[in-house]
Scaffold this motif. Sequence first.
Motif, PDB file in Angstrom:
ATOM      1  N   GLN A  90      23.555  11.134  -4.054  1.00 23.65           N
ATOM      2  CA  GLN A  90      22.666  12.109  -3.425  1.00 23.65           C
ATOM      3  C   GLN A  90      23.202  13.521  -3.581  1.00 23.65           C
ATOM      4  OE1 GLN A  90      22.405  12.037   0.828  1.00 23.65           O
ATOM      5  NE2 GLN A  90      20.397  12.988   0.832  1.00 23.65           N
ATOM      6  N   GLY A  91      24.470  13.727  -3.335  1.00 24.30           N
ATOM      7  CA  GLY A  91      25.086  15.044  -3.488  1.00 24.30           C
ATOM      8  C   GLY A  91      26.334  14.889  -4.325  1.00 24.30           C
ATOM      9  N   THR A  92      26.174  14.892  -5.626  1.00 20.48           N
ATOM     10  CA  THR A  92      27.292  14.560  -6.498  1.00 20.48           C
ATOM     11  C   THR A  92      28.325  15.660  -6.562  1.00 20.48           C
ATOM     12  OG1 THR A  92      26.080  15.372  -8.391  1.00 20.48           O
ATOM     13  CG2 THR A  92      25.934  13.025  -7.937  1.00 20.48           C
ATOM     14  N   GLY A  93      29.527  15.250  -6.856  1.00 23.09           N
ATOM     15  CA  GLY A  93      30.623  16.196  -6.986  1.00 23.09           C
ATOM     16  C   GLY A  93      31.381  16.345  -5.685  1.00 23.09           C
ATOM     17  N   THR A 103      16.972  20.940  -6.322  1.00 22.66           N
ATOM     18  CA  THR A 103      18.414  20.961  -6.599  1.00 22.66           C
ATOM     19  C   THR A 103      19.246  20.621  -5.371  1.00 22.66           C
ATOM     20  OG1 THR A 103      18.541  23.318  -6.120  1.00 22.66           O
ATOM     21  CG2 THR A 103      18.144  22.695  -8.418  1.00 22.66           C
ATOM     22  N   LYS A 104      18.634  20.643  -4.220  1.00 21.34           N
ATOM     23  CA  LYS A 104      19.337  20.405  -2.959  1.00 21.34           C
ATOM     24  C   LYS A 104      19.616  18.916  -2.787  1.00 21.34           C
ATOM     25  CE  LYS A 104      18.971  21.438   1.967  1.00 21.34           C
ATOM     26  NZ  LYS A 104      18.104  22.005   3.018  1.00 21.34           N
ATOM     27  N   PRO A 105      20.837  18.539  -2.421  1.00 28.42           N
ATOM     28  CA  PRO A 105      21.149  17.129  -2.211  1.00 28.42           C
ATOM     29  C   PRO A 105      20.560  16.627  -0.892  1.00 28.42           C
ATOM     30  CG  PRO A 105      23.097  18.452  -1.831  1.00 28.42           C
ATOM     31  CD  PRO A 105      22.022  19.385  -2.298  1.00 28.42           C
ATOM     32  N   GLU A 106      19.252  16.510  -0.899  1.00 32.69           N
ATOM     33  CA  GLU A 106      18.521  16.068   0.287  1.00 32.69           C
ATOM     34  C   GLU A 106      17.456  15.082  -0.168  1.00 32.69           C
ATOM     35  OE1 GLU A 106      15.877  17.971   3.937  1.00 32.69           O
ATOM     36  OE2 GLU A 106      16.635  19.265   2.375  1.00 32.69           O
ATOM     37  N   ASP A 107      17.264  14.024   0.608  1.00 29.37           N
ATOM     38  CA  ASP A 107      16.279  13.017   0.260  1.00 29.37           C
ATOM     39  C   ASP A 107      15.573  12.550   1.521  1.00 29.37           C
ATOM     40  OD1 ASP A 107      16.358  12.307  -2.767  1.00 29.37           O
ATOM     41  OD2 ASP A 107      18.456  12.610  -2.226  1.00 29.37           O
ATOM     42  N   LEU A 108      14.944  11.402   1.464  1.00 29.98           N
ATOM     43  CA  LEU A 108      14.120  10.923   2.566  1.00 29.98           C
ATOM     44  C   LEU A 108      14.913   9.992   3.474  1.00 29.98           C
ATOM     45  CD1 LEU A 108      11.246  10.951   3.760  1.00 29.98           C
ATOM     46  CD2 LEU A 108      10.778   8.923   2.376  1.00 29.98           C
ATOM     47  N   GLU A 109      15.244  10.485   4.663  1.00 33.51           N
ATOM     48  CA  GLU A 109      15.951   9.676   5.660  1.00 33.51           C
ATOM     49  C   GLU A 109      14.960   8.664   6.243  1.00 33.51           C
ATOM     50  OE1 GLU A 109      19.216   9.957   6.596  1.00 33.51           O
ATOM     51  OE2 GLU A 109      19.621  11.659   5.257  1.00 33.51           O
ATOM     52  N   THR A 145      10.304  19.039  -4.722  1.00 37.16           N
ATOM     53  CA  THR A 145       9.882  17.745  -5.247  1.00 37.16           C
ATOM     54  C   THR A 145       9.601  16.764  -4.121  1.00 37.16           C
ATOM     55  OG1 THR A 145      10.435  15.940  -6.753  1.00 37.16           O
ATOM     56  CG2 THR A 145      12.263  16.902  -5.503  1.00 37.16           C
ATOM     57  N   SER A 146       8.657  15.890  -4.378  1.00 37.46           N
ATOM     58  CA  SER A 146       8.347  14.803  -3.453  1.00 37.46           C
ATOM     59  C   SER A 146       8.945  13.493  -3.934  1.00 37.46           C
ATOM     60  CB  SER A 146       6.827  14.642  -3.319  1.00 37.46           C
ATOM     61  OG  SER A 146       6.265  15.794  -2.758  1.00 37.46           O
ATOM     62  N   TYR A 147       9.638  13.520  -5.086  1.00 41.55           N
ATOM     63  CA  TYR A 147      10.305  12.330  -5.599  1.00 41.55           C
ATOM     64  C   TYR A 147      11.704  12.281  -4.991  1.00 41.55           C
ATOM     65  CZ  TYR A 147       6.428  12.243  -8.858  1.00 41.55           C
ATOM     66  OH  TYR A 147       5.170  12.210  -9.403  1.00 41.55           O
ATOM     67  N   LEU A 148      11.865  11.367  -4.060  1.00 40.18           N
ATOM     68  CA  LEU A 148      13.074  11.321  -3.247  1.00 40.18           C
ATOM     69  C   LEU A 148      13.686   9.925  -3.274  1.00 40.18           C
ATOM     70  CD1 LEU A 148      11.548  13.169  -0.141  1.00 40.18           C
ATOM     71  CD2 LEU A 148      12.747  14.185  -2.076  1.00 40.18           C
ATOM     72  N   ALA A 149      14.964   9.877  -3.014  1.00 38.54           N
ATOM     73  CA  ALA A 149      15.657   8.601  -2.847  1.00 38.54           C
ATOM     74  C   ALA A 149      15.586   8.219  -1.378  1.00 38.54           C
ATOM     75  CB  ALA A 149      17.111   8.725  -3.292  1.00 38.54           C
ATOM     76  N   PRO A 150      15.281   6.962  -1.076  1.00 38.75           N
ATOM     77  CA  PRO A 150      15.273   6.540   0.329  1.00 38.75           C
ATOM     78  C   PRO A 150      16.707   6.409   0.843  1.00 38.75           C
ATOM     79  CG  PRO A 150      14.742   4.696  -1.109  1.00 38.75           C
ATOM     80  CD  PRO A 150      14.895   5.897  -1.987  1.00 38.75           C
ATOM     81  N   ILE A 151      16.983   7.063   1.956  1.00 39.71           N
ATOM     82  CA  ILE A 151      18.324   7.049   2.545  1.00 39.71           C
ATOM     83  C   ILE A 151      18.264   6.265   3.853  1.00 39.71           C
ATOM     84  CG2 ILE A 151      20.248   8.449   3.380  1.00 39.71           C
ATOM     85  CD1 ILE A 151      19.560   8.980   0.447  1.00 39.71           C
ATOM     86  N   LEU A 152      18.964   5.142   3.874  1.00 36.36           N
ATOM     87  CA  LEU A 152      19.087   4.371   5.094  1.00 36.36           C
ATOM     88  C   LEU A 152      20.446   3.679   5.071  1.00 36.36           C
ATOM     89  CD1 LEU A 152      16.984   1.138   4.948  1.00 36.36           C
ATOM     90  CD2 LEU A 152      17.033   2.685   3.051  1.00 36.36           C
ATOM     91  N   PRO A 153      20.962   3.289   6.213  1.00 31.12           N
ATOM     92  CA  PRO A 153      22.300   2.693   6.257  1.00 31.12           C
ATOM     93  C   PRO A 153      22.440   1.535   5.273  1.00 31.12           C
ATOM     94  CG  PRO A 153      21.482   3.067   8.472  1.00 31.12           C
ATOM     95  CD  PRO A 153      20.341   3.355   7.531  1.00 31.12           C
ATOM     96  N   SER A 205      15.997  -5.544  -9.313  1.00 28.56           N
ATOM     97  CA  SER A 205      14.538  -5.553  -9.452  1.00 28.56           C
ATOM     98  C   SER A 205      13.835  -5.501  -8.103  1.00 28.56           C
ATOM     99  CB  SER A 205      14.084  -6.787 -10.223  1.00 28.56           C
ATOM    100  OG  SER A 205      14.422  -7.960  -9.508  1.00 28.56           O
ATOM    101  N   ARG A 206      14.577  -5.690  -7.021  1.00 32.66           N
ATOM    102  CA  ARG A 206      13.995  -5.660  -5.678  1.00 32.66           C
ATOM    103  C   ARG A 206      14.511  -4.479  -4.867  1.00 32.66           C
ATOM    104  NH1 ARG A 206      14.263 -11.339  -3.003  1.00 32.66           N
ATOM    105  NH2 ARG A 206      12.791 -10.273  -1.670  1.00 32.66           N
ATOM    106  N   THR A 207      15.143  -3.524  -5.537  1.00 35.28           N
ATOM    107  CA  THR A 207      15.709  -2.362  -4.862  1.00 35.28           C
ATOM    108  C   THR A 207      14.851  -1.139  -5.159  1.00 35.28           C
ATOM    109  OG1 THR A 207      17.932  -3.270  -5.021  1.00 35.28           O
ATOM    110  CG2 THR A 207      17.756  -0.896  -4.666  1.00 35.28           C
ATOM    111  N   ILE A 208      14.497  -0.408  -4.124  1.00 34.56           N
ATOM    112  CA  ILE A 208      13.702   0.810  -4.302  1.00 34.56           C
ATOM    113  C   ILE A 208      14.656   1.946  -4.630  1.00 34.56           C
ATOM    114  CG2 ILE A 208      12.188   2.465  -3.178  1.00 34.56           C
ATOM    115  CD1 ILE A 208      11.176   0.125  -1.442  1.00 34.56           C
ATOM    116  N   MET A 209      14.453   2.546  -5.792  1.00 34.01           N
ATOM    117  CA  MET A 209      15.314   3.643  -6.218  1.00 34.01           C
ATOM    118  C   MET A 209      14.746   4.982  -5.760  1.00 34.01           C
ATOM    119  SD  MET A 209      16.769   4.478 -10.026  1.00 34.01           S
ATOM    120  CE  MET A 209      17.525   2.879 -10.163  1.00 34.01           C
ATOM    121  N   PHE A 210      13.440   5.159  -5.932  1.00 33.95           N
ATOM    122  CA  PHE A 210      12.781   6.420  -5.577  1.00 33.95           C
ATOM    123  C   PHE A 210      11.458   6.125  -4.894  1.00 33.95           C
ATOM    124  CE2 PHE A 210      14.674   7.266  -9.886  1.00 33.95           C
ATOM    125  CZ  PHE A 210      15.782   7.930  -9.431  1.00 33.95           C
ATOM    126  N   VAL A 211      11.011   7.094  -4.130  1.00 36.02           N
ATOM    127  CA  VAL A 211       9.675   7.042  -3.545  1.00 36.02           C
ATOM    128  C   VAL A 211       9.008   8.396  -3.779  1.00 36.02           C
ATOM    129  CG1 VAL A 211      10.306   5.369  -1.759  1.00 36.02           C
ATOM    130  CG2 VAL A 211      10.478   7.816  -1.262  1.00 36.02           C
TER     131      VAL A 211
END
Length: 183
Positions: A63-66, A172-178, A127-135, A155-161
């Motif tokens: 999500q926030g590389t580096g 560019t911001k390391p922010e996604d969908l909590e 962008t509305s293309y986000l990675a789902p962030i959950l524990p 094949s059963r893992t959601i990468m993006f929504v």
Amino acid sequence: MKLGRMLMIVGAILGVFVVGVVALFLVQNFREESRRTQSSNKLKLLSLAMHNHHDTHKTYPGQGTGANWKGKSLLSWRVHLLPFIDQQSLYERFHLDEPWDSEHNFKLIDSMPSAFRSPGSLHSNKTSYLAPILPGSPFASQGAFNQASIVDLQSRTIMFVEAVDEKAVIWTKPEDLEIDPEN
């Protein structure tokens, strides 16, 4: 005679109105289907880019590389996918050792590639293309991760929504969908 003529005119007007409503309905359905197809193609492109990143670097960008810079995450995974969506020259313009909102990198926010723009979005740099962030999800940690981090079948893992426009983030911001797993 006049009543019959008036009924014919009213019938013709109603007929034109009904045809117009049906045509409008068909156009709206076509537009929505077109938007969905475009968005689906962009999600496939991003997924393929993510896998190509893994093939090249043996990790997926997090999500926030580096490393953190003065307590801040650096750049979103989206920036690190640029070379894999034919945006190498834009990627090379970023200072990868600085956060997304550094003086230099901030100037590049308006250079968002169309691959990150959701069809119909009102935003030019979000962008509305986000990675789902959950524990427990791979993107829950800030750093890069590899295929071994994905404990469920890939094949059963959601990468993006694709989130609604109101949830869009600066690309560019390391922010996604909590995501709240309880809700």
